[in-house]
Design a protein around this motif. Sequence first.
Motif, PDB file in Angstrom:
ATOM      1  N   THR A  47      54.634  17.992 -11.104  1.00  0.00           N
ATOM      2  CA  THR A  47      54.516  16.529 -11.107  1.00  0.00           C
ATOM      3  C   THR A  47      55.632  15.797 -12.063  1.00  0.00           C
ATOM      4  O   THR A  47      56.197  16.300 -12.862  1.00  0.00           O
ATOM      5  N   THR A  48      55.923  14.456 -11.523  1.00  0.00           N
ATOM      6  CA  THR A  48      56.564  13.742 -12.287  1.00  0.00           C
ATOM      7  C   THR A  48      55.774  12.554 -12.590  1.00  0.00           C
ATOM      8  O   THR A  48      54.946  12.105 -11.672  1.00  0.00           O
ATOM      9  N   ASP A  49      55.907  11.919 -13.843  1.00  0.00           N
ATOM     10  CA  ASP A  49      55.181  10.693 -14.059  1.00  0.00           C
ATOM     11  C   ASP A  49      55.950   9.891 -15.244  1.00  0.00           C
ATOM     12  O   ASP A  49      56.573  10.296 -15.896  1.00  0.00           O
ATOM     13  N   ILE A  50      55.808   8.471 -14.833  1.00  0.00           N
ATOM     14  CA  ILE A  50      56.660   7.536 -15.722  1.00  0.00           C
ATOM     15  C   ILE A  50      55.645   6.868 -16.470  1.00  0.00           C
ATOM     16  O   ILE A  50      54.573   6.379 -15.962  1.00  0.00           O
ATOM     17  N   GLN A  51      55.913   6.892 -17.942  1.00  0.00           N
ATOM     18  CA  GLN A  51      55.179   6.391 -18.887  1.00  0.00           C
ATOM     19  C   GLN A  51      56.049   5.678 -19.809  1.00  0.00           C
ATOM     20  O   GLN A  51      56.784   6.117 -20.496  1.00  0.00           O
ATOM     21  N   LYS A  52      56.024   4.137 -19.669  1.00  0.00           N
ATOM     22  CA  LYS A  52      56.706   3.377 -20.644  1.00  0.00           C
ATOM     23  C   LYS A  52      58.253   3.700 -20.495  1.00  0.00           C
ATOM     24  O   LYS A  52      58.880   3.635 -21.562  1.00  0.00           O
ATOM     25  N   GLY A  53      58.721   3.821 -19.236  1.00  0.00           N
ATOM     26  CA  GLY A  53      60.160   4.297 -19.084  1.00  0.00           C
ATOM     27  C   GLY A  53      60.413   5.663 -19.237  1.00  0.00           C
ATOM     28  O   GLY A  53      61.817   6.063 -18.834  1.00  0.00           O
ATOM     29  N   LEU A  54      59.554   6.666 -19.718  1.00  0.00           N
ATOM     30  CA  LEU A  54      59.948   7.861 -19.850  1.00  0.00           C
ATOM     31  C   LEU A  54      59.470   8.660 -18.775  1.00  0.00           C
ATOM     32  O   LEU A  54      58.532   8.476 -18.086  1.00  0.00           O
TER      33      LEU A  54
END
Length: 107
Positions: A47-54
Amino acid sequence: MTLPRSLSLAAIAMVGAVSTFAATAPAQAVFAPYYAAELATPVEKPTTDIQKGLLWDCEGNSCVAAKKNRSRDMIVCQRLAGKFGDVTAFRAANKVFDEADLAKCNG
């Protein structure tokens, strides 16, 4: 457009030096993530997940990300825990969270 001979030789020399460095540098030094975490519950599939630019890359119980923002390490850990559940281990650069930090992260 033709480059002057001296400039083109300088460019070739620079490319050679960079490629020699890249070939001899340890892989972990070049590709080491800033953040690394272990999850209590594994993700079902990579899985890839973007959190506040991360951009987090998670597989099984492991998640890694490069540093791309100015968020405090604890906030980054708390966001990850909020998305994927309890974090059992967390490292930011060379700082490894202890039990108290992990309790706050998961709290």
